[in-house]
Structure formats: C-alpha cells, structure tokens
Design an enzyme around this catalytic site. Structure first.
Site, PDB file in Angstrom:
ATOM      1  N   ASP A   1       0.831  -1.194   0.000  1.00  0.00           N
ATOM      2  CA  ASP A   1       0.000   0.000   0.000  1.00  0.00           C
ATOM      3  C   ASP A   1       0.873   1.255   0.000  1.00  0.00           C
ATOM      4  O   ASP A   1       1.425   1.632   1.033  1.00  0.00           O
ATOM      5  CB  ASP A   1      -0.921  -0.008   1.223  1.00  0.00           C
ATOM      6  CG  ASP A   1      -1.766   1.244   1.349  1.00  0.00           C
ATOM      7  OD1 ASP A   1      -1.760   2.063   0.408  1.00  0.00           O
ATOM      8  OD2 ASP A   1      -2.425   1.411   2.388  1.00  0.00           O
TER       9      ASP A   1
ATOM     10  N   GLU B   1      30.619  12.392   4.697  1.00  0.00           N
ATOM     11  CA  GLU B   1      31.133  12.268   6.064  1.00  0.00           C
ATOM     12  C   GLU B   1      29.995  12.627   7.024  1.00  0.00           C
ATOM     13  O   GLU B   1      29.829  13.787   7.397  1.00  0.00           O
ATOM     14  CB  GLU B   1      32.323  13.205   6.280  1.00  0.00           C
ATOM     15  CG  GLU B   1      33.501  12.943   5.350  1.00  0.00           C
ATOM     16  CD  GLU B   1      34.607  13.982   5.510  1.00  0.00           C
ATOM     17  OE1 GLU B   1      34.388  15.000   6.206  1.00  0.00           O
ATOM     18  OE2 GLU B   1      35.689  13.782   4.928  1.00  0.00           O
TER      19      GLU B   1
ATOM     20  N   GLU C   1      28.156  12.979  10.365  1.00  0.00           N
ATOM     21  CA  GLU C   1      28.363  13.061  11.814  1.00  0.00           C
ATOM     22  C   GLU C   1      27.068  12.737  12.543  1.00  0.00           C
ATOM     23  O   GLU C   1      25.973  12.842  11.972  1.00  0.00           O
ATOM     24  CB  GLU C   1      28.850  14.461  12.182  1.00  0.00           C
ATOM     25  CG  GLU C   1      30.180  14.818  11.536  1.00  0.00           C
ATOM     26  CD  GLU C   1      30.520  16.295  11.608  1.00  0.00           C
ATOM     27  OE1 GLU C   1      31.696  16.642  11.375  1.00  0.00           O
ATOM     28  OE2 GLU C   1      29.618  17.114  11.887  1.00  0.00           O
TER      29      GLU C   1
ATOM     30  N   GLU D   1      33.898  13.404  17.568  1.00  0.00           N
ATOM     31  CA  GLU D   1      33.802  14.697  16.904  1.00  0.00           C
ATOM     32  C   GLU D   1      33.911  15.832  17.928  1.00  0.00           C
ATOM     33  O   GLU D   1      34.091  15.609  19.119  1.00  0.00           O
ATOM     34  CB  GLU D   1      32.517  14.811  16.084  1.00  0.00           C
ATOM     35  CG  GLU D   1      32.736  14.692  14.565  1.00  0.00           C
ATOM     36  CD  GLU D   1      33.643  15.762  13.998  1.00  0.00           C
ATOM     37  OE1 GLU D   1      33.791  16.833  14.618  1.00  0.00           O
ATOM     38  OE2 GLU D   1      34.221  15.537  12.920  1.00  0.00           O
TER      39      GLU D   1
ATOM     40  N   GLU E   1      32.064  10.563  14.358  1.00  0.00           N
ATOM     41  CA  GLU E   1      32.103  10.467  12.895  1.00  0.00           C
ATOM     42  C   GLU E   1      32.789   9.181  12.502  1.00  0.00           C
ATOM     43  O   GLU E   1      33.810   8.792  13.086  1.00  0.00           O
ATOM     44  CB  GLU E   1      32.861  11.659  12.293  1.00  0.00           C
ATOM     45  CG  GLU E   1      32.949  11.639  10.772  1.00  0.00           C
ATOM     46  CD  GLU E   1      33.687  12.834  10.207  1.00  0.00           C
ATOM     47  OE1 GLU E   1      34.549  12.625   9.326  1.00  0.00           O
ATOM     48  OE2 GLU E   1      33.412  13.965  10.651  1.00  0.00           O
TER      49      GLU E   1
ATOM     50  N   HIS F   1      29.690  16.582   5.164  1.00  0.00           N
ATOM     51  CA  HIS F   1      30.499  17.059   4.051  1.00  0.00           C
ATOM     52  C   HIS F   1      30.490  15.992   2.954  1.00  0.00           C
ATOM     53  O   HIS F   1      30.653  14.799   3.238  1.00  0.00           O
ATOM     54  CB  HIS F   1      31.930  17.328   4.498  1.00  0.00           C
ATOM     55  CG  HIS F   1      32.016  18.225   5.691  1.00  0.00           C
ATOM     56  ND1 HIS F   1      33.058  18.174   6.599  1.00  0.00           N
ATOM     57  CD2 HIS F   1      31.178  19.185   6.148  1.00  0.00           C
ATOM     58  CE1 HIS F   1      32.865  19.072   7.543  1.00  0.00           C
ATOM     59  NE2 HIS F   1      31.724  19.698   7.292  1.00  0.00           N
TER      60      HIS F   1
ATOM     61  N   ARG G   1      38.457  25.428   5.685  1.00  0.00           N
ATOM     62  CA  ARG G   1      37.234  24.796   6.157  1.00  0.00           C
ATOM     63  C   ARG G   1      36.119  25.795   6.485  1.00  0.00           C
ATOM     64  O   ARG G   1      35.035  25.389   6.868  1.00  0.00           O
ATOM     65  CB  ARG G   1      37.532  23.903   7.367  1.00  0.00           C
ATOM     66  CG  ARG G   1      38.185  22.584   6.988  1.00  0.00           C
ATOM     67  CD  ARG G   1      38.566  21.740   8.200  1.00  0.00           C
ATOM     68  NE  ARG G   1      38.847  20.366   7.831  1.00  0.00           N
ATOM     69  CZ  ARG G   1      39.981  19.939   7.299  1.00  0.00           C
ATOM     70  NH1 ARG G   1      40.949  20.802   7.042  1.00  0.00           N
ATOM     71  NH2 ARG G   1      40.160  18.670   6.993  1.00  0.00           N
TER      72      ARG G   1
ATOM     73  N   GLU H   1      34.795  19.236  -2.094  1.00  0.00           N
ATOM     74  CA  GLU H   1      34.085  18.866  -0.866  1.00  0.00           C
ATOM     75  C   GLU H   1      33.017  19.928  -0.585  1.00  0.00           C
ATOM     76  O   GLU H   1      33.340  21.069  -0.250  1.00  0.00           O
ATOM     77  CB  GLU H   1      35.062  18.776   0.310  1.00  0.00           C
ATOM     78  CG  GLU H   1      34.396  18.463   1.640  1.00  0.00           C
ATOM     79  CD  GLU H   1      35.341  18.644   2.824  1.00  0.00           C
ATOM     80  OE1 GLU H   1      34.934  18.312   3.946  1.00  0.00           O
ATOM     81  OE2 GLU H   1      36.476  19.135   2.618  1.00  0.00           O
TER      82      GLU H   1
ATOM     83  N   ARG I   1      30.405  21.379   1.775  1.00  0.00           N
ATOM     84  CA  ARG I   1      30.410  21.272   3.222  1.00  0.00           C
ATOM     85  C   ARG I   1      29.092  21.668   3.901  1.00  0.00           C
ATOM     86  O   ARG I   1      28.951  21.487   5.107  1.00  0.00           O
ATOM     87  CB  ARG I   1      31.545  22.134   3.793  1.00  0.00           C
ATOM     88  CG  ARG I   1      32.924  21.621   3.402  1.00  0.00           C
ATOM     89  CD  ARG I   1      34.037  22.528   3.891  1.00  0.00           C
ATOM     90  NE  ARG I   1      34.091  22.681   5.323  1.00  0.00           N
ATOM     91  CZ  ARG I   1      34.621  21.800   6.175  1.00  0.00           C
ATOM     92  NH1 ARG I   1      35.160  20.676   5.709  1.00  0.00           N
ATOM     93  NH2 ARG I   1      34.638  22.032   7.468  1.00  0.00           N
TER      94      ARG I   1
END
Length: 470
Positions: free
Chosen positions: A51, A130, A132, A212, A220, A269, A339, A358, A360
């Site tokens: 369903d 990645e 967390e 982390e 992580e 990330h 970063r 990457e 983020r």
C-alpha cells in the site's frame, strides 16, 4: 549478484526470512518481510505488492497499489535479526503501467546517473559523505496543547560534571573540545569500533573513525567513496548499523543536525568527483590543482546552493546549524584547504585520482538519494553552462569584516527560505526527467505543510523565557 545467485546466497547462509527495504520520500527506510520460501527469481521481475498511500509523500489512496522490485545487487545478510534474514533494497514500480515510480528517491538517483552518461561529460560521479552523529544515553520529548519539551543526556556531557554518578570520574569533553582526546575522555571507542566491524562485515569499507568536536557523544565514521547510487545505499546501511549497534549498548543515535545548544552540530560534508573511462576529470592546472571542468562544477553548486539547501538541509532543525558566525559553512565561496568555505578542495594528496571538491553545507538529515542527485545535477548545470565560480576566498571567512562579508552570498536562513529558492530555481533538476515537476512540488508542499507550518504553530520553550512577563 543475479537473481539466481541471490536465491543461492540465501540458502547458503541459512536465511529463513527476507527483508525488503525501500525509501519513503523524506528519507527513512521502510520495510516488510517474507519467508525465504517466497524468494524466487520471479519476484525480481514481477515484484511484490504493498500500500503506497501509507508511505510519507507517496501515492494518494485512490491509486495506492504499488510494487517493490528487489535489486539483486544489494543482497546482504542482516546482522541484527534473531533469525537469519536476507536484506534486499528495492525499487518501486506502478503495477499497471510497470513504470518506475517518479517519487521513488532511488529511481531519481538512478536517473541522475543516467543523465550524466547521456551528456557525454562523464560516466561516473563518485560521492564520499562524512556523516556526523550524536550517541546519547537518554532522549525524551513531547509536544501537546499545553506543554512542550525535549531532554537529551549523555554520560560524556560536560553538563554532568557536577552530577553524583557514584562516583563521577570527571572525564567529560568540554564544549567544542571533543576532537579528539583519547580515552577515558573519549568513552565511545568500543562502540564505534563495533560499528566499524559490522560495516566491514557487510561490505562497507571504513577509512577512519573518531570522536567529533562536540561534547555529549558526537562522533564520525568515514567510509570509502563509491559511485552515486551504491553510495546512497551504503549511507542508508550506515545509519541502520549505527543506530542498531548503539541499541546493543542501550544507547541511542541521532542524525539531527543540531540536537544541542551551544556546541557544534552534525554536518555531512560530501566529496564529489566525475570520472570517464576510468580516468578522473577534476584534476588539472587550474586553482588548487583543479580542472576547468571542476571549477564549472563548483560554479553550478554555488549558483544553485540556495535551492539545493531545500534537499541537502531539509529540516527546520538544519537551520539551527546553518547560522552565520558559527561553525557551519554558510558563506557560498570555495577555497583550497579552508574549512570556513562552503566548498573546499582537499589537498591531502597530489594524485589526480584524489582530486575532488568537498561540499560542506549538507547535513545527515537529508535523503541521500535526492541530495546526491540534486548536487550532481547542479554541478552538471555548471559544466554545461560554463558557470564561473568567481575567485576563491583563501581567508578565514569567520574573521571577515562586515564590508568584505557583504559581498559573499550565503545559504538560506530557514527551511522556508530554502523551499522558496527551490520553487524559483529548479529547472536544472528537471533535465533528463531526473526530478519531475510533480516530485519537486510534492517535496515543497510536504515540507511546508508537515514541517514549516507545523513548527510555526507551536510555542517554543525559550519564548516563555523571553516573553512570559510581557
């Protein structure tokens, strides 16, 4: 594996049940089980009915009959069931037309890969998320007409440094100092190791694990990159494994982006690169060793980031993490090694195969099939239209003055803003019929009615602190 190999695999492993898993639209796995005697090669073509109207964001009740079609390449033995159980991830099909269901997140991911191949730009997009998460010891919450609260607790929480624990041993990470002292301050080594061992047993290659930044049990675990669809499948098993291993320890895991006030939230990330014929296409002689194609890919992500946020950061809680001036990268800029930028170019290895971007800003509350597909489509739009990402920003963006910061665009400040951006900017998602207009409209309407408006109507506990004596 082929269907016949799956049937043989189930017998060799003594399976007595088969668990059929599939995605609802917001991003949670659903499932039902059948005895192994029902596992025939035929169900990989004919499917099994269920369903669809009972699944969030799916079919209306007047057209609710749907089929699950197991994907034989996803067969594994479930490590958590009492009785030996074969697990299969399924696609969703309309029983009348036999067409794949346009709101099935896994189908959207499959179409994005097909679109990449159709462009001739590349044949594979690799993703390395990645994700967390927090490991808590207790969680309680309620909301009704006259009260509302939440309460989370962790043996690691610095707020418990004065609690009588008979005895309290005092090893608790301070706020923003969980990255990453050894045990006994890091009390979760064994539980993370067991999570890693279970993942590897199920064929998920683990690269590293660690505590982390936040107090209260933030962690992580990084798994090796893979192409888009298998990586989304693996991320769903990743969550399944982490939650169920935690339960073995009488603990609970959340992938909510911001469960704690005053400490880091959980991001996801996403490392991304396009390959063709076994060769990486993002390595070159441009900024930070990137190719011009990679820079255009970044340009597409940056241009469409506000709309992407509705899919990559899809909860009202996501925007408790994406707050200017704090740890999350809200400013839409790119940089090598930096970063504080929303897109970073990792510089760990000179190998062309390691060259990637990457992104983020996403968080682990997202539906990975939709999030990966949307980011790929944004990046491809950048390549196809040669979208210039502008100059890199090789400064600590958190330290920029108001005048400099004013020239840097930023992520939406709320889920409502992100949904508005998606409503205005989604043509790039419609290419190749990857996302249909119905799928996008359904996403926006579901999120507005079930989450944005639902939150608007409810008093927040902190409002009593601010306003009760007015």
């Amino acid at each position: 594996m082929t269907p016949s190999e799956v049937v043989k695999f189930a017998k060799e492993n003594g399976a007595v049940m088969v668990d059929l898993k599939f995605m609802d639209y917001p991003g949670l796995w659903q499932h039902f089980g059948i005895p192994v005697d029902e596992l025939t090669e035929g169900i990989f073509e004919e499917g099994l009915g269920f369903d669809g109207s009972s699944i969030r964001g799916w079919a209306a009740i007047h057209c609710s009959d749907m089929l699950v079609i197991p994907d034989p390449t996803t067969a594994v033995m479930d490590p958590f069931t009492q009785y030996p159980t074969l697990s299969l991830i399924c696609n969703i099909v309309d029983p009348i037309t036999k067409e794949k269901y346009s709101r099935d997140p896994r189908y959207i991911a499959q179409k994005s890969e097909a679109y990449l191949r159709s462009t001739g730009i590349g044949d594979t997009c690799y993703f390395g998320p990645e994700a967390e998460f927090f490991i808590f010891d207790d969680v309680r919450f309620d909301q009704n007409a006259h009260s509302g609260f939440y309460y989370v607790d962790s043996i690691e929480g610095i707020w418990n440094s004065g609690r009588d624990e008979m005895p309290n041993l005092g090893y608790k990470p301070r706020h923003k100092e969980g990255y990453f002292p050894v045990s006994p301050t890091d009390s979760q080594v064994d539980i993370r190791h067991e999570m890693c061992m279970v993942m590897q047993k199920m064929g998920i290659y683990v690269e590293r694990e660690h505590h982390e930044v936040a107090t209260g049990g933030q962690a992580e675990i990084d798994i090796r990159f893979d192409s888009l669809l298998p990586m989304a499948d693996k991320l769903m098993y990743f969550k399944y494994i982490i939650k169920n291993v935690a339960k073995r320890y009488n603990k609970t895991v959340t992938f909510m982006p911001k469960p704690l006030y005053g400490d880091n939230g959980s991001g996801m990330h996403c490392h991304q690169s396009i390959w063709k014929g076994g060769k990486p296409l993002f390595a070159g002689d441009q900024y930070a060793g990137l190719s011009q194609m990679a820079l255009y890919y970044i340009g597409g992500i940056l241009k469409h980031a506000p709309a992407l946020a509705a899919i990559t950061n899809p909860t009202t809680n996501s925007y408790k993490r994406l707050v200017p001036g704090f740890e999350a990268p809200v400013n839409l800029a790119y940089s090598g090694r930096n970063r504080s930028a929303s897109i970073r170019i990792p510089m760990y290895s000179p190998s062309p195969k390691a060259k990637r971007v990457e992104v983020r800003f996403p968080d682990p509350s997202c539906n990975p099939y939709l999030a990966f597909a949307a980011m790929l489509m944004a990046g491809l739009d950048g390549i196809e239209n040669k979208i210039d990402p502008g100059l890199p920003l090789d400064k600590d963006i958190y330290e920029l003055g108001p005048e400099e910061l004013a020239s840097v665009p930023s992520m939406p400040g709320s889920l409502e803003d992100a949904l508005a951006a998606l409503r205005d900017d989604h043509e790039f998602l419609l290419k190749g019929d990857v996302f249909t207009q119905d799928a996008i409209d359904t996403w926006i309407n579901y999120k507005m009615s079930k989450e944005v408006n639902a939150m608007r109507q409810r008093p927040h506990p902190y409002e009593f602190f601010l306003y009760y004596d007015i």
